[in-house]
Motif scaffolding. Structure first.
Motif, PDB file in Angstrom:
ATOM      1  N   LEU A 132       8.347   3.115   6.990  1.00 40.75           N
ATOM      2  CA  LEU A 132       8.820   4.029   6.882  1.00 40.75           C
ATOM      3  C   LEU A 132       8.617   4.602   5.100  1.00 40.75           C
ATOM      4  CD1 LEU A 132      10.390   6.490   7.751  1.00 40.75           C
ATOM      5  CD2 LEU A 132      12.537   5.528   6.997  1.00 40.75           C
ATOM      6  N   PRO A 133       8.730   3.678   4.356  1.00 44.34           N
ATOM      7  CA  PRO A 133       8.721   4.253   2.996  1.00 44.34           C
ATOM      8  C   PRO A 133       7.034   4.097   2.575  1.00 44.34           C
ATOM      9  CG  PRO A 133      10.009   1.889   2.992  1.00 44.34           C
ATOM     10  CD  PRO A 133       9.459   2.053   4.788  1.00 44.34           C
ATOM     11  N   VAL A 134       6.143   3.647   2.997  1.00 45.25           N
ATOM     12  CA  VAL A 134       4.836   4.248   3.171  1.00 45.25           C
ATOM     13  C   VAL A 134       4.250   5.417   3.944  1.00 45.25           C
ATOM     14  CG1 VAL A 134       2.474   3.420   4.003  1.00 45.25           C
ATOM     15  CG2 VAL A 134       3.873   1.432   3.311  1.00 45.25           C
ATOM     16  N   ALA A 135       4.628   5.566   4.881  1.00 44.14           N
ATOM     17  CA  ALA A 135       4.721   6.814   5.338  1.00 44.14           C
ATOM     18  C   ALA A 135       5.440   7.701   4.561  1.00 44.14           C
ATOM     19  CB  ALA A 135       5.303   6.440   7.104  1.00 44.14           C
ATOM     20  N   LEU A 136       5.877   7.995   4.480  1.00 36.93           N
ATOM     21  CA  LEU A 136       6.717   9.262   3.321  1.00 36.93           C
ATOM     22  C   LEU A 136       5.671   9.074   2.181  1.00 36.93           C
ATOM     23  CD1 LEU A 136      10.291   8.184   3.742  1.00 36.93           C
ATOM     24  CD2 LEU A 136       9.356  10.021   4.792  1.00 36.93           C
ATOM     25  N   LYS A 137       5.180   8.202   2.080  1.00 37.14           N
ATOM     26  CA  LYS A 137       4.185   8.117   0.313  1.00 37.14           C
ATOM     27  C   LYS A 137       3.304   8.948   0.627  1.00 37.14           C
ATOM     28  CE  LYS A 137       2.513   5.329  -3.067  1.00 37.14           C
ATOM     29  NZ  LYS A 137       0.827   4.983  -2.843  1.00 37.14           N
ATOM     30  N   LEU A 138       2.598   8.502   1.915  1.00 35.85           N
ATOM     31  CA  LEU A 138       1.403   9.289   2.240  1.00 35.85           C
ATOM     32  C   LEU A 138       2.223  10.125   1.889  1.00 35.85           C
ATOM     33  CD1 LEU A 138      -0.536   6.400   4.331  1.00 35.85           C
ATOM     34  CD2 LEU A 138      -0.926   7.130   2.175  1.00 35.85           C
ATOM     35  N   ILE A 139       2.659  10.667   3.390  1.00 40.18           N
ATOM     36  CA  ILE A 139       3.595  12.726   3.203  1.00 40.18           C
ATOM     37  C   ILE A 139       3.303  13.603   1.849  1.00 40.18           C
ATOM     38  CG2 ILE A 139       5.219  13.540   4.107  1.00 40.18           C
ATOM     39  CD1 ILE A 139       4.968  11.953   6.518  1.00 40.18           C
ATOM     40  N   ALA A 140       4.032  12.240   1.118  1.00 39.98           N
ATOM     41  CA  ALA A 140       4.544  13.321  -0.039  1.00 39.98           C
ATOM     42  C   ALA A 140       2.771  13.048  -1.263  1.00 39.98           C
ATOM     43  CB  ALA A 140       5.303  12.287  -1.486  1.00 39.98           C
ATOM     44  N   GLU A 141       2.203  12.090  -0.774  1.00 35.36           N
ATOM     45  CA  GLU A 141       1.091  12.633  -1.579  1.00 35.36           C
ATOM     46  C   GLU A 141       0.107  13.450  -0.615  1.00 35.36           C
ATOM     47  OE1 GLU A 141      -0.763   8.610  -1.154  1.00 35.36           O
ATOM     48  OE2 GLU A 141       0.455   7.803  -2.923  1.00 35.36           O
ATOM     49  N   GLN A 142      -0.293  13.539   0.621  1.00 34.83           N
ATOM     50  CA  GLN A 142      -1.123  15.140   0.922  1.00 34.83           C
ATOM     51  C   GLN A 142       0.136  15.724   1.987  1.00 34.83           C
ATOM     52  OE1 GLN A 142      -4.599  13.783   1.197  1.00 34.83           O
ATOM     53  NE2 GLN A 142      -5.266  14.685   2.867  1.00 34.83           N
ATOM     54  N   PRO A 143       0.710  16.433   1.631  1.00 36.53           N
ATOM     55  CA  PRO A 143       1.588  17.375   2.394  1.00 36.53           C
ATOM     56  C   PRO A 143       0.935  17.921   3.358  1.00 36.53           C
ATOM     57  CG  PRO A 143       1.485  18.449   0.002  1.00 36.53           C
ATOM     58  CD  PRO A 143       0.501  17.042  -0.048  1.00 36.53           C
ATOM     59  N   LEU A 144      -0.564  18.365   3.617  1.00 40.50           N
ATOM     60  CA  LEU A 144      -1.022  19.316   4.108  1.00 40.50           C
ATOM     61  C   LEU A 144      -1.725  18.260   4.981  1.00 40.50           C
ATOM     62  CD1 LEU A 144      -2.818  21.925   1.897  1.00 40.50           C
ATOM     63  CD2 LEU A 144      -0.717  21.751   3.514  1.00 40.50           C
ATOM     64  N   GLY A 145      -1.366  17.163   5.129  1.00 37.26           N
ATOM     65  CA  GLY A 145      -1.923  15.760   6.363  1.00 37.26           C
ATOM     66  C   GLY A 145      -2.841  15.656   6.574  1.00 37.26           C
ATOM     67  N   TYR A 146      -3.887  14.709   7.203  1.00 40.40           N
ATOM     68  CA  TYR A 146      -4.362  13.454   7.058  1.00 40.40           C
ATOM     69  C   TYR A 146      -6.271  14.159   8.238  1.00 40.40           C
ATOM     70  CZ  TYR A 146      -2.509  10.757   3.592  1.00 40.40           C
ATOM     71  OH  TYR A 146      -1.802  10.431   2.350  1.00 40.40           O
ATOM     72  N   GLY A 147      -5.467  14.593   9.187  1.00 38.75           N
ATOM     73  CA  GLY A 147      -6.352  15.232   9.414  1.00 38.75           C
ATOM     74  C   GLY A 147      -6.140  15.294  11.095  1.00 38.75           C
ATOM     75  N   LEU A 148      -6.517  15.740  12.108  1.00 38.45           N
ATOM     76  CA  LEU A 148      -6.410  14.921  13.390  1.00 38.45           C
ATOM     77  C   LEU A 148      -7.197  14.230  14.410  1.00 38.45           C
ATOM     78  CD1 LEU A 148      -6.673  18.782  15.386  1.00 38.45           C
ATOM     79  CD2 LEU A 148      -4.137  17.131  14.826  1.00 38.45           C
TER      80      LEU A 148
END
Length: 429
Positions: free
Chosen positions: A268-284
């Motif tokens: 969960l912390p890793v996921a939230l950190k990644l979302i904060a770094e790229q709030p528009l997502g990493y692609g489908l």
């Protein structure tokens, strides 16, 4: 056989596509939110398709397949034959999975089934017991089918009554209730409990228009019969039922659960950190069950949640199409669950589809279930045909409502007489 839900829905869509398009009917807020979500996914898919086309196509299918099926089914004015055919196909697939799962619970899984579990990369062992499969590739998919079948069939009987629902729905309710417990997936238990709470609230809020007492008695009868079914299975498979009950009890003490703590402290912390770094997502296709097919080529392959999205479906969506996509996705589930259908209908016909959508919204908290395309498509088809969108054309047009569909496996003149006896008045009454 794990492709059974996909084949089932392909057949259903073929029937739907050759049906007449609906004329009239008031669209709910969920219809507009669904189109906004589809639009955002389309925009977000452009860079993904350019960067990783195969992965993006898989992700696009996972994100929209179920939703498009639901919208397509509910925009069609299905004939009586089409509705009955679709219901029978759904009942066949669900009952086949429930019966095979119960057989597996008693005698265990075969070597071929165990090999399939390992090849699917799924968690298949819980202490001394192996997760059940049915005809699915993973226990997650079976738990989705079992939980949704239970809440749908229960809500159908509560709103329509046992006689009009028919014996097949009653049998599906009992078998799916047991399988939801013994499949050993706590996400399905959480989803079923939430959906049942919504169903009870709907009864007490007056959705059944003065039929609360009868609905309450039906709900009590279903609950009692489900408990007796579990007791009966305990005679044949005591170890599995004991472990299933322990899993149920663990829902009330998750703070001491290893799996829960791993999610809280690591993924969960890793996921939230990644979302904060790229709030528009990493692609489908960058996360969730889809990404697991492309390891190690995905953009999140180096992280522990690359294939599992922190075991949370909402983070699974955010990691792919960003925070705006997550907001629209959440609004879609809320408005869809509140309305029950994409078109307005009489309140008591909303209970079954509403229960299914609430079940989906709940299991997404602890699993990336939206990416399981075959089972998801089957579940939203179940929600669509279970609602009033396809069964209350007269009510939508202020004319006499048709007799309730009997959900029977074969025609019977006595059932027709019973339907006429219980014919409901028009929605203007």
């Amino acid at each position: 056989m794990s492709l059974l839900p996909d084949v089932c829905v392909a057949v259903i869509l073929a029937v739907v596509i050759f049906s007449r398009r609906r004329k009239g009917g008031t669209k709910t807020l969920a219809w507009g939110v669904a189109w906004l979500f589809i639009g955002w996914v389309a925009v977000a898919s452009v860079p993904s398709i350019a960067a990783m086309p195969e992965q993006a196509v898989y992700g696009l299918r996972a994100m929209l397949w179920g939703l498009v099926i639901a919208m397509t089914m509910q925009t069609m004015d299905l004939s009586e034959w089409s509705r009955n055919f679709i219901r029978r196909v759904l009942l066949f697939v669900l009952l086949a999975n429930m019966l095979l799962a119960l057989f597996q619970a008693v005698v265990g899984l075969s070597a071929v089934e165990l090999q399939g579990l390992m090849e699917a990369g799924a968690s298949y062992q819980v202490e001394s017991q192996t997760r059940l499969l049915g005809f699915q590739a993973t226990g997650q998919e079976l738990s989705m089918l079992a939980g949704s079948a239970f809440v749908w069939s229960c809500a159908t009987m509560v709103s329509r009554g046992f006689r009009l629902a028919g014996p097949l729905i009653w049998f599906l309710c009992l078998t799916s209730a047991v399988v939801t417990l013994v499949v050993l997936q706590r996400s399905a238990l959480i989803g079923a409990l939430v959906a049942m709470a919504i169903l009870v609230f709907s009864i007490n809020s007056g959705s059944l228009r003065g039929r609360r007492a009868a609905a309450t008695r039906r709900f009590g009868a279903v609950a009692g019969a489900s408990m007796l079914s579990i007791v009966a299975l305990a005679v044949l498979a005591p170890e599995r039922v004991d472990l299933a009950l322990a899993r149920f009890q663990s829902l009330f003490g998750l703070s001491s659960d290893y799996s829960f703590n791993v999610r809280q402290d690591t993924t969960l912390p890793v996921a939230l950190k990644l979302i904060a770094e790229q709030p528009l997502g990493y692609g489908l296709g960058a996360s969730g069950p889809v990404a697991a097919k492309f390891v190690p080529s995905g953009p999140l392959a180096d992280y522990p949640l690359g294939g599992i999205a922190a075991d949370n479906g909402y983070l699974f969506v955010a990691l792919q199409i960003g925070v705006p996509g997550l907001v629209l996705f959440f609004l879609l589930l809320v408005t869809w669950g509140f309305s029950g259908t994409f078109f307005d209908t009489v309140p008591h016909e909303r209970l079954a589809p509403r229960s299914v959508i609430c079940f989906l919204a709940a299991i997404m908290v602890s699993g990336s279930f939206w990416g399981l395309t075959g089972s998801m498509a089957l579940v939203v088809a179940l929600a669509s045909i279970g609602g009033g969108a396809a069964t209350n054309r007269g009510a939508l047009n202020n004319g006499p409502a048709p007799a309730p569909d009997l959900l029977r496996s074969a025609a019977n003149p006595n059932f027709v007489h019973l339907a006429q006896k219980h014919r409901r008045p028009s929605s203007s009454d």
